[in-house]
Design a protein around this motif. Structure first.
Motif, short mmCIF file in Angstrom:
data_model
loop_
_atom_site.label_atom_id
_atom_site.label_comp_id
_atom_site.label_asym_id
_atom_site.label_seq_id
_atom_site.Cartn_x
_atom_site.Cartn_y
_atom_site.Cartn_z
N GLY A 304 3.58 7.46 3.06
CA GLY A 304 3.08 6.37 2.21
C GLY A 304 2.47 6.82 0.90
O GLY A 304 2.09 5.98 0.09
N ILE A 305 2.35 8.14 0.68
CA ILE A 305 1.84 8.59 -0.62
C ILE A 305 2.73 9.67 -1.19
O ILE A 305 3.55 10.26 -0.49
N GLU A 306 2.52 9.93 -2.46
CA GLU A 306 3.37 10.87 -3.18
C GLU A 306 2.57 12.15 -3.40
O GLU A 306 1.38 12.11 -3.74
N LEU A 379 -5.31 6.77 -1.95
CA LEU A 379 -3.95 6.68 -2.49
C LEU A 379 -3.11 5.69 -1.66
O LEU A 379 -2.28 4.96 -2.20
N SER A 383 -0.87 2.02 -2.44
CA SER A 383 0.56 2.31 -2.30
C SER A 383 1.33 1.14 -1.70
O SER A 383 1.06 0.72 -0.57
N VAL A 385 4.25 1.32 -0.60
CA VAL A 385 5.02 1.86 0.53
C VAL A 385 4.17 1.80 1.79
O VAL A 385 4.64 1.41 2.87
#
Lengths: 395, 145
Positions: A304-306, A379, A383, A385
């Motif tokens: 779910g995070i980059e 984050l 998000s 996502v």
């Protein structure tokens, strides 16, 4: 400036005291050229011979089996291109390697493919380990080289090198290993492990940058890589980088002293980080086998995070880390290593690599485990996502 | 900070403005995809023809978060037709530049604003202005491949 917590030792290490103490006198006063016959030259030649001996003995090799290079990348290029060329002369143009090698190996193989070689890249499975039976099955009558890295630079998995060496020796195929992440961190014996060629890089074990070595076993024909003078027995011309060579030898000697004990201490911190993350942060994936792993390597995906935003947030907290996300590679695709172990791209984008060494402390581990959950949830809170994942989970 | 980011990018990344969602948003725009590594979602509250409030959610790198934050600042309180004139170049300039590899993030921010305005018109059953049409077509490789 606040104290920096350096957890990116797979990228490079600090220059150690041993290396500095060996290098500074060479820079200051032992400036002779090892090829000169006068006394300054001969002093330099003695230093060079001594360094070569130390490096050779640290991996169970002979001094005349060590060739100094500008680093691991050059050693990989030399080993692969020259063994391939020798193979081609005998009509053998097949090479076996793995899908998750360093680009110094993969891009060299790509170039060879363009000139008519066939390359088999072995699967490294979900755990990031090559299967020896699959390697043996891939051997063909025209196989001229097997090149498998000792330990992976991103996920830290250590390969069954001795078993691979035995298989290659049985079939009479030269075996090269990119041991850049392993030398100075794991005990290596090129004779016992039946390694024919090995690449190493000084700055991965507290030596200086821009210096490395290629080990090539006696009896393996190594053609010249750089034409010039008689340096490196005529195979790599150019006046030797003596200060760096002396620094490298001192660093490696130091790294090999008390290696087991140091590795245990570093591995304990590694395991505390992995366990701490897995227990306290949901939806994470540990990348690579946990047992056959470099003592200092942590590699985890946070769904779910980059990864780049994660490592930049860590940077704001003074922690230096790395990520295999596309944004850090400057391309659309995340790390080829993470894709090779079967991760979907959207998960691979969220990877974080922390690589520790003996310079890290338990307090630094505490601090990391203290700040990381908040950064990740911050984050994730922004998000889309993550929002979608949670919505799907609640339905 | 790393990656050659400007002080302003660093500030908007560390302290992003207008993060979150809006309940009963009048327009929502989402662009990008997780496979490529960035998604931006922008929520608009529109009173009359003015964007009275805006929030964003972003999955992406430092530049993606900073451009989302800056873009929301630039359209907040502005009439719709002015917001539609927001270009990726203007966002980049407001941030004192972005590294070349990160320019696509600014395109994403511009597209997200346009998509949110388009959604607003669609929800109201009105024709979508031409300016809302995305120029990128969602082909990430076109910008950063």
């Amino acid at each position: 400036m606040e104290k920096i917590i350096y957890m990116d030792n797979a990228a490079t290490t600090s220059t150690g005291r041993a290396a500095l103490d060996a290098m500074i006198p060479v820079l200051e006063k032992d400036y002779g050229n090892p090829s000169s016959l006068h006394q300054l030259g001969q002093q330099a030649a003695d230093l060079l011979a001594d360094a070569r001996k130390k490096i050779a003995s640290s991996i169970g090799a002979q001094p005349d089996e060590i060739y100094f290079t500008s680093g691991g990348t050059e050693a990989d290029n030399w080993a692969i291109t020259q063994i391939a060329r020798a193979g081609a002369e005998k009509g053998k143009k097949h090479i076996i390697s793995t899908a998750f090698e360093h680009h110094a190996v993969l891009h060299t193989l790509k170039r060879l493919e363009k000139s008519g070689f066939t390359v088999t890249l072995l699967d490294v499975h979900k755990d990031g380990i090559v299967r020896v039976d699959e390697l043996e099955a891939a051997i063909r009558p025209d196989t001229c080289l097997v090149t498998v890295m000792y330990a992976n630079n991103e996920i830290g998995t250590v390969q069954p090198i001795a078993e691979i060496g035995a298989v290659c020796r049985k079939h009479g195929i030269p075996f090269h290993t990119d041991a850049v992440q392993a030398v100075g961190h794991l005990p290596i014996d090129v004779q016992k492990e039946k390694i024919d060629l090995l690449s190493m890089s000084a700055h991965k074990f507290h030596g200086p940058k821009g210096i490395g070595a290629l080990y090539c076993r006696r009896g393996i024909r190594l053609t010249n890589f750089i034409e010039g003078g008689a340096q490196e027995r005529g195979k790599r011309g150019g006046t030797e980088n003596l200060p760096a060579i002396c620094g490298m030898a001192a660093a490696l000697e130091d790294a090999c002293k008390g290696m087991d004990e140091r590795a245990k201490r570093v591995a304990a911190m590694r395991d505390r980080i992995i366990d701490g993350i897995v227990q306290n942060i949901p939806h994470v994936l540990v990348n690579g086998d946990r047992e056959h792993r470099l003592p200092g390597n942590v590699n985890i995906c946070f769904e779910g995070i980059e990864g780049e935003s994660l490592l930049l947030r860590l940077d704001l907290e003074g922690i230096c880390a790395s990520s295999g996300s596309a944004c850090t590679s400057g391309s659309l695709d995340p790390s080829h290593v993470l894709l090779a172990i079967g991760l979907p791209k959207e998960v691979a984008h969220g990877s974080l690599r922390l690589t520790l060494d003996e310079g890290n402390t338990e307090q630094e581990v505490d601090y990391l485990l203290h700040v990381l959950p908040g950064i990740v949830s911050g984050l994730r809170d922004m998000s889309p996502v993550w929002e979608e994942m949670m919505a799907a989970e609640n339905n | 900070m790393a990656m050659g980011y400007s002080e302003k990018v660093r500030d908007h990344f560390a302290n992003p403005r207008n993060v979150g969602k809006l309940d009963n948003a009048d327009g929502i725009g989402e662009v990008g995809n997780a496979v490529c590594g960035d998604i931006m979602k922008i929520y608009l509250k529109i009173d009359g023809d003015v964007i009275s409030d805006v929030r964003f959610n972003t999955f992406g790198c430092g530049a993606a978060i900073a451009t989302s934050s800056m873009a929301t600042e630039m359209i907040k309180g502005k009439p719709i037709d002015e917001a539609l004139k927001l270009t990726n170049r203007a966002v980049v300039e407001a941030l004192d530049g972005l590294p070349p590899a990160k320019l696509h993030c600014s395109v994403l921010a511009e597209q997200a604003v346009k998509a949110a305005v388009a959604d607003y018109y669609q929800k109201k059953g009105l024709p979508v202005p031409e300016e809302c049409v995305s120029s990128c077509g969602g082909d990430c490789a076109h910008c950063c491949g």
